[in-house]
Design a protein around this motif. Structure first.
Motif, short mmCIF file in Angstrom:
data_model
loop_
_atom_site.label_atom_id
_atom_site.label_comp_id
_atom_site.label_asym_id
_atom_site.label_seq_id
_atom_site.Cartn_x
_atom_site.Cartn_y
_atom_site.Cartn_z
N PRO A 185 0.81 -1.23 0.00
CA PRO A 185 0.00 0.00 0.00
C PRO A 185 0.84 1.27 0.00
N GLU A 244 7.80 -3.18 -1.07
CA GLU A 244 7.90 -3.00 -2.50
C GLU A 244 9.01 -3.86 -3.09
N GLU A 290 15.73 5.14 -2.58
CA GLU A 290 14.74 5.76 -1.70
C GLU A 290 15.47 6.61 -0.64
N HIS A 300 -2.61 6.14 19.79
CA HIS A 300 -1.33 6.75 19.44
C HIS A 300 -1.08 7.91 20.42
N CYS A 332 0.55 6.73 10.89
CA CYS A 332 -0.20 7.84 11.48
C CYS A 332 0.64 8.67 12.44
N HIS A 370 9.87 4.85 5.47
CA HIS A 370 8.97 3.80 5.95
C HIS A 370 9.73 2.49 6.25
N ASP A 424 2.70 -1.16 12.89
CA ASP A 424 2.92 -2.56 12.54
C ASP A 424 3.23 -2.75 11.06
N GLY A 425 2.76 -1.83 10.22
CA GLY A 425 3.17 -1.90 8.83
C GLY A 425 4.64 -1.54 8.73
N ASP A 426 4.98 -0.48 9.41
CA ASP A 426 6.34 0.04 9.38
C ASP A 426 7.36 -0.96 9.92
N ASN A 478 -1.77 -2.14 15.78
CA ASN A 478 -3.23 -1.91 15.69
C ASN A 478 -3.85 -2.75 14.58
N VAL A 526 -3.74 -2.98 11.55
CA VAL A 526 -3.98 -2.46 10.20
C VAL A 526 -2.99 -1.34 9.86
N TYR A 527 -2.99 -0.97 8.59
CA TYR A 527 -2.27 0.22 8.17
C TYR A 527 -3.22 1.39 8.37
N GLY A 528 -2.96 2.20 9.38
CA GLY A 528 -3.86 3.29 9.68
C GLY A 528 -3.80 4.38 8.62
N MET A 529 -2.62 4.93 8.46
CA MET A 529 -2.49 6.13 7.64
C MET A 529 -2.97 5.97 6.20
#
Ligand SMILES: Cc1ncc(C[n+]2csc(CCOP(=O)(O)OP(=O)(O)O)c2C)c(N)n1
Ligand SMILES: Cc1ncc(C[n+]2csc(CCOP(=O)(O)OP(=O)(O)O)c2C)c(N)n1
Ligand code: SF4
Ligand code: SF4
Ligand code: SF4
Ligand code: SF4
Lengths: 354, 67, 250, 186, 354, 250, 186, 67
Positions: free
Chosen positions: A29, A57, E88, F24, F52, F69, F94-96, F122, F124-127
């Motif tokens: 995403p 990615e 990046e 947060h 976020c 990221h 958690d995505g990061d 959390n 999910v990917y919040g932002m």
């Protein structure tokens, strides 16, 4: 006339991919292109396809590489930072001569940047952000209809040349809705892929690689790649041209900017100024010939971009230096207004030659 | 009745087979092979049991075993 | 007399570029052996990492691809998703898998992709000249730890087989060695088991094979084998860390 | 024929939906149309806004700095978009949430619509957007009001018929308000 | 004359970095630049510096970013695939205005490629492989002495402009030994870094970022970056020029190729042909002005590169189109020989104008 | 009367952009509280991931940087190596941390960098709008798992605190929650402990904080808190997974 | 003055060291010099080779396709490099590992040197490179033989004096061989 | 003797404090604050014990506690 559907650019692109027979999507995403994976995560499973949200990615582009090597039509999509992370993979794919579609819905850079519309990744897309002597095939839609249609075209070109193709667009094109005619994909099926890895059944084992060690082998490989790029320049240049015969000045602009420019051209027309437009649809190969020919005739060229000046180099490289060339650009998410462009048209007309 | 055949020119002389042979039948030759290594050779094939341990341990798959 | 041991059919009959005594050769044979054993040569696709084994495609008699350094599990994922009926494996060194490719192996394992991962742990970067690997032992001198690996600066040798065993998606995780005939025989079983479980579609199977890199350790082949036994194995315990019995897990 | 409008309010006021409906009708009428949202990196807070351009010709820029009209559903939107409207343009204000005193422009046509209150009286203040829609269409006539109402079932295929009829009513009421300019009754 | 030491290019570069006061190195092994990390892993600890072998090039460039943000002179080095993975991070560093030295000892691409000398990463280095509107400062040494000296220069320019600088060279320059004079670094200490993150003691907290959200802020930031690139083009162009006044043809070539060209020029001289040379030392900013001026006078330009034609675009952009421009390139590790170049000189002289 | 609870000095007095009920905000306060508690505001440097919480620098009254990221641990490594005397922490979603940044967190932990990692899980990917995270629960619907997370396609929810606890370089690894006052008080202790151990230079300290993302879960704040308790905690067990007692480890 | 040489053999024959010494002496003599190895991605196997260019002028290309001379220490190197040597150039062959029958060129000067045997007689066949070095310098005179010997202690600061004296002897013996063209005794 | 002060305009109305208060002294207001949320308010400060649980749980740090 076929029926129209009101669609967001990102969704139209995703539907174009499906229409082109793409059944594999791997991506991570990032705004402003999330509609693409979100839509495909719902649709692909329904038609026997596979959607994987990759862990990054890097993983995306390498999954794409694997699926392409296995013979599938496959795509990924991302934006600025994510596309930068794919550069090693894209270089490998060009080197291994693997087709695929990579979509870049640009966001502002350098760095994280915002998601305002921008065209700051033109250099990266057309000059190879990855290492080595190669090019991506780069297509720049300017409407939601083209988000659909060029997605299909991109797959076809990518397959024809066994080289990654990129759709380069911005948040406006990704987020905007317009009526679209969703043509059925014709009979033109993806070409056979005799080179694909499918298991060495009834044939010799085959492999895909980029490292050539024997004397001269790597140079020969690079020259072969160059041959493909030369052929692309000869056979597959796409552009839209308007008023190229009798204008006082011709504007070169792509994507969203070309839309703004069209409005400006109309405004200029209202004031009695005749302005032409060349809109490159393929950014690589760049439509150098039409730019050269037109510039030779019209003598005044204005390039408008949403960056500090990138495509203008390709225009410069295409024209004689006797032609007056002016650049107008706004970077970092600044959007040139039709009024801005009209002003620049007038300045271009007023200015003396160099 | 068993025997092994060592591909003299494929061998890189690591000596693993020499150590692996439970009956100590393999040794390193004194003459270079075409690769420039001192290869292994079977010193005594008559006592070979065909256990194939030498072959299992050979990184260059230079040994064939017959039984 | 009958031939009771010969080169597997999946292994091309040619000279390898590996150094004398390098058990990359052994590992190649074990993979070919398993492929032959299950009769799947015509449906196998190999993915090589970048490292001394990058030339895999020259040595195996089945389809293969060279992945970017560390990304073999992602490439294998792409292949396997397109051809769920094929046998797909990666072959990676410790730089490739445990350093630059950490993210890819962990998430591919976590997704439980039905692929087999052959992991050669030789505690150094072989191909590039013996730099520190994530698996380099404490105190071990390499070309980038000239004073010996020091955990305060360089961190600890990482144990991949154990770490991966903690992930749900992993069906089989084991560590074997190739430093003598007995261990090679065990390794052969492990590699076969890994492919067998892949054929049964049970999740990701992982075989870590301890190996010497004599050239970069700057020791003779037999000395290297001894060091595997005496220095590596005490830290990198051999054994099975996970073995799923049922196909319908969770 | 060319017409553009910016619709703005806060998230949850149904701005995008309103814009969607307008764009859809325009398309059904065979016109060219673009629908262009603007949104930030952040998920929430701030204003939601959308530009719709309707034209019988090919549409150039989907982005506009000087729209013919604006629909502003809350105060921050008024502050941001009122100044952009072209001279002689049209501004629809939601007086339920905006103090009409806060407007500045004298050179534009304005409609002061108590959209939330009207919607509330219709049973659901969530329908303020539909009320505004109706008023806007009636006032500007850039698309057909009838078509708007006729298309509702198609646009909300999964909603109960009461939903459709309520929304139809909201559109009609908005239109009524616009045509008799100021008074409303339910 | 100061004493000379016989040094490998990679080692000279590492010593130059130390002489420049660089005490932090983060990198990941890749041929043909491993001498750099290997040397520094032994030397830095001795002088209170830090060497970390990062887990990847992604980690390397981000460690570099952290150390630079913390106020240190810091570097990394890599080659093709690794540099691609850093795009990046480099974009973020340009966006956050952080200085650092990134060394690319090129290897053949696209893909894994061999380690033969090549100049295939010119586009990536000079046109931004990362996303967004930014440039790297790019320096191209042509001798071991310059591997040392330009490392120092690169740090200085990087600090002056708060922008990443890159040394772009190839395996020949990295692996070759030549006598070097190891000048003591003068008094010119790294400039103060008031922007560095050192803890908000006795001052307001400060931060480094690339995402600007207020209206117009990001555009202003991008224009500020552009201002720096314009200043670079004005103030810090470096090149070597030879025989620019009275030659029959001028060659433009950088790095290793310029060395081969020098031999060819001598051979041509032996045959009575006067050939000039412009060797760009800064590839970005490109020495456009001297190329323009010289081409105007000499009228015949030959560009030689070890790729299929990359810097030639910058030359083309610099000169009038009445000038005869010829390109000779060998990609994929093919090395042009002096004889090849001599032949091309003659062809350039023979050919008619366009 | 004396003020017994007020905004920590390290927390800027301003409105945050977080959604109503988003913890947060709580996590930010807990970090600021610890920094105040140990009196290290003037020597603290924060590194935000992308998510976020990317605007950390607007909310904290100490130096900060925005990392690409997933790369915050690498950026923090660079900072800490230059300033070993400073307090350096990362703040990551958690995505990061668990997806794109897997490699960086694992190797930074393995090197035992003396930094603190604040990890907001959390699911999910919040932002970016509620896409699947590596921590998304099985069956959970997100914008990229519209039919619910399915392990055969999407893999398993990953447990970072447990995985990191297996690494030698980690001094402290714990999972806490913020869904009610009692748990917030425990979380506060955990965050303080993490910074305390960093100050004592004991290795990497890691605090995973369970959080709701009401907006993307599409629930009201109080419902979200309930889901944390009833759905997250059974899978993401709270507790301390590792706590080193001695400084001179190994 | 300009001179270039390619030295080639297999890994372990000390080719790089030989090239190193030559380059170092040239530098000490105030000449310009380049030393350029070529090596593959692979760690081992294959040939090791190194090009040394010595010149009183600035050196252009450190890579040469047609060297004035070549020192070939094993057969594969002979096959690869003999054809490259310029007409009237010079080729030094290590006849201990190369069958002199295998040479083809008639237009170049050749020295047939049993380097390994000579080194063996001097006590260590590892010194074949030093023998070749001595012969090459004596033959070509591109650098000073004396200096080569004089510099040995500086080049190997950590080696025992016996090492130095043995290597000096190897260089001298090689030179002797070259000067009296063919015969050798120890 | 204790009391709390809720910053009405900082509050986002999540209701956590309402649930957290062991004496049930906090409730949600009926009027929007400037942010457009229905904020929390202290309904009964006289019985506040100053336990500060409401403050601990407030994500927006909108509550101060006095004792
Ligand atoms: C992106 C990238 N970084 C670095 C390299 C250089 N490289 C090639 S192989 C290798 C490591 C090899 O070590 P390992 O994986 O342990 O395998 P081995 O050679 O020991 O079998 C490295 C760092 C590369 N090819 N690509
Ligand atoms: C390289 C890159 N890829 C993707 C993104 C887009 N992106 C921004 S935040 C984010 C994930 C946010 O989720 P998480 O880390 O869980 O934090 P949260 O927002 O939930 O607090 C993503 C994918 C990016 N900025 N950079
Ligand atoms: S194990 Fe194989 S390679 Fe090694 S010595 Fe024996 S036959 Fe030769
Ligand atoms: S360098 Fe090491 S890993 Fe590579 S082939 Fe040689 S022994 Fe094997
Ligand atoms: S989107 Fe989710 S994580 Fe982000 S601020 Fe809102 S509730 Fe918090
Ligand atoms: S916890 Fe804080 S933000 Fe939530 S309602 Fe109470 S005071 Fe408001």
């Amino acid at each position: 006339m076929a029926e129209k559907t009101l669609l967001k650019g990102n969704i139209a692109l995703a539907q174009g991919a499906i229409a082109a027979g793409c059944r594999y999507y791997f991506g991570y995403p990032i705004t402003p292109q999330n509609d693409i994976p979100e839509y495909l995560s719902a649709e692909l499973p329904k038609i026997g396809g596979t959607f994987i949200q990759a862990e990054s990615e890097l993983a995306s582009i390498n999954m794409v590489m694997g699926a392409s090597a296995a013979g599938a039509r496959v795509m990924t999509s991302s934006s600025g930072p994510g596309i930068s992370l794919m550069q090693e993979g894209m270089s490998y794919m060009a080197g291994s001569e693997l087709p695929a579609l990579v979509v870049n819905v640009m966001r502002v850079g350098p760095g994280l940047g915002g998601i305002a519309p921008t065209q700051g990744d033109y250099f990266q897309a057309t000059r190879g952000g990855g290492h080595g002597d190669y090019f991506n095939i780069v297509l720049a839609p300017a409407s939601v209809q083209e988000m659909f249609g060029l997605a299909i075209k991109a797959f076809d070109l990518s397959d024809k040349y066994r080289n990654p193709a990129m759709i380069l667009c911005d948040a406006v094109l990704g987020q905007m809705k317009e009526p679209v005619i969703l043509e059925e994909r014709g009979a033109e099926a993806p070409p056979a892929r005799p080179w694909a890895l499918t298991g060495a059944k009834g044939r010799k084992p085959q492999f895909l690689k980029t490292l050539y060690l024997s004397d001269g082998e790597q140079e020969a490989h690079n020259l072969e790649l160059k041959g493909k790029y030369d052929l692309l320049r000869k056979e597959d240049v796409l552009f839209e041209g308007k008023g190229l015969d009798d204008s006082e000045v011709v504007i070169v602009a792509f994507g969203t900017v070309s839309r703004i420019v069209k409005t400006a051209i109309q405004m200029a027309g209202d004031e009695g100024i005749r302005v032409g437009l060349i809109r490159p649809i393929t950014l690589f190969p760049f439509p150098a010939e039409v730019v050269r020919r037109t510039a030779k005739k019209i003598r005044r060229v204005l390039v408008v971009e949403m960056n500090t000046g990138q495509m203008v180099e390709d225009v410069r490289l295409s024209i004689e230096d006797k032609v007056k060339l002016r650049f107008y650009g706004r970077p970092g998410g600044g959007i040139p207004t039709p009024e801005d462009v009209l002003r620049e048209i007038k300045v271009t007309l007023d200015e003396k030659g160099f | 009745m068993a025997k092994i055949i060592i591909d003299r020119n494929r061998c890189k002389g690591c000596g693993f087979c020499v150590v692996a042979c439970p009956k100590d039948l393999i040794r390193i030759d004194k003459e270079l092979n075409i690769q420039g290594y001192l290869p292994a050779m079977i010193a005594d094939n008559d006592n070979c049991t065909g256990c194939a341990l030498c072959a299992e341990v050979c990184p260059d798959v230079a040994i064939e075993v017959y039984k | 007399m009958k031939k009771v041991f010969s080169r597997p059919k999946s292994l091309v009959d040619c000279q390898t570029h590996f150094c004398p005594g390098c058990t990359h050769g052994t590992a190649h044979r074990l993979v070919a052996d398993a492929i032959d054993h299950f009769g799947v040569r015509e449906k196998t696709i190999g993915v090589s990492g970048v490292g001394c084994a990058v030339f895999m495609y020259d040595y195996f008699a089945f389809d293969a691809i060279e992945a970017p350094h560390g990304r073999a599990p992602a490439v294998a994922t792409g292949i396997k998703r397109v051809h769920p009926d094929k046998i797909v494996f990666t072959y990676q060194g410790d730089g490739d898998l445990a350093s630059i490719g950490t993210s890819e192996i962990i998430h591919t394992a976590n997704r439980g992709e039905s692929i087999t991962v052959i992991f050669i742990n030789n505690t150094v970067y072989g191909m590039t000249g013996g730099q520190m690997a994530p698996t380099t032992l404490l105190g071990q001198k390499t070309t980038t730890t000239p004073y010996g690996r020091n955990f305060r600066n360089d961190g600890y040798p990482i144990r991949m087989a154990e770490m991966l065993a903690t992930l749900e998606g992993v069906a089989y995780s084991t560590r074997v060695s190739m430093h003598n005939a007995k261990e090679v025989l065990k390794a052969k079983k492990a590699v076969r088991k890994a492919f067998e479980m892949q054929i049964a579609d049970m999740g990701l199977t992982f075989v870590e094979l301890l190996s010497a890199c004599h050239t970069n350790w700057r020791v003779k082949p037999l000395e290297g084998q001894k060091r595997v036994e005496e220095e590596m194995i005490p830290y990198f315990t051999l054994g099975v860390f996970k073995e799923r019995k049922e196909k319908d897990f969770l | 024929m060319y017409y553009d409008v910016i619709m703005a309010g806060f998230g949850g006021q149904g701005i995008m939906l309103m814009a969607d409906i307008l764009a859809l009708i325009a398309m059904k009428e065979g016109k060219n149309v673009t629908w262009m949202p603007s949104y930030g990196v952040e998920m929430r807070g701030g204003t939601a806004n959308c530009t719709v351009v309707v034209s019988s010709e090919e549409i150039g820029s989907p982005v506009t700095g000087h729209p013919y009209s604006a629909i502003v559903m809350n105060e921050p939107s008024l502050l941001k978009y009122e100044p952009m409207v072209r001279p002689k343009g049209f501004l629809l204000l939601n007086t339920s949430l905006i103090d009409p005193e806060k407007t500045n422009r004298k050179d534009i046509d304005k409609l002061l619509l108590p959209a939330n209150e009207m919607a509330q009286r219709l049973g659901n203040s969530q329908m303020a957007n539909m009320v505004a829609m109706g008023a806007f269409i009636e006032k500007t006539k850039i698309v057909s009001l009838e078509l708007a109402i006729k298309l509702l079932p198609e646009m909300f295929p999964n909603r109960p018929s009461s939903f459709i009829s309520n929304n139809s009513r909201a559109i009609e009421k908005g239109a009524e308000f616009a045509s008799n300019g100021g008074d409303f009754s339910v």
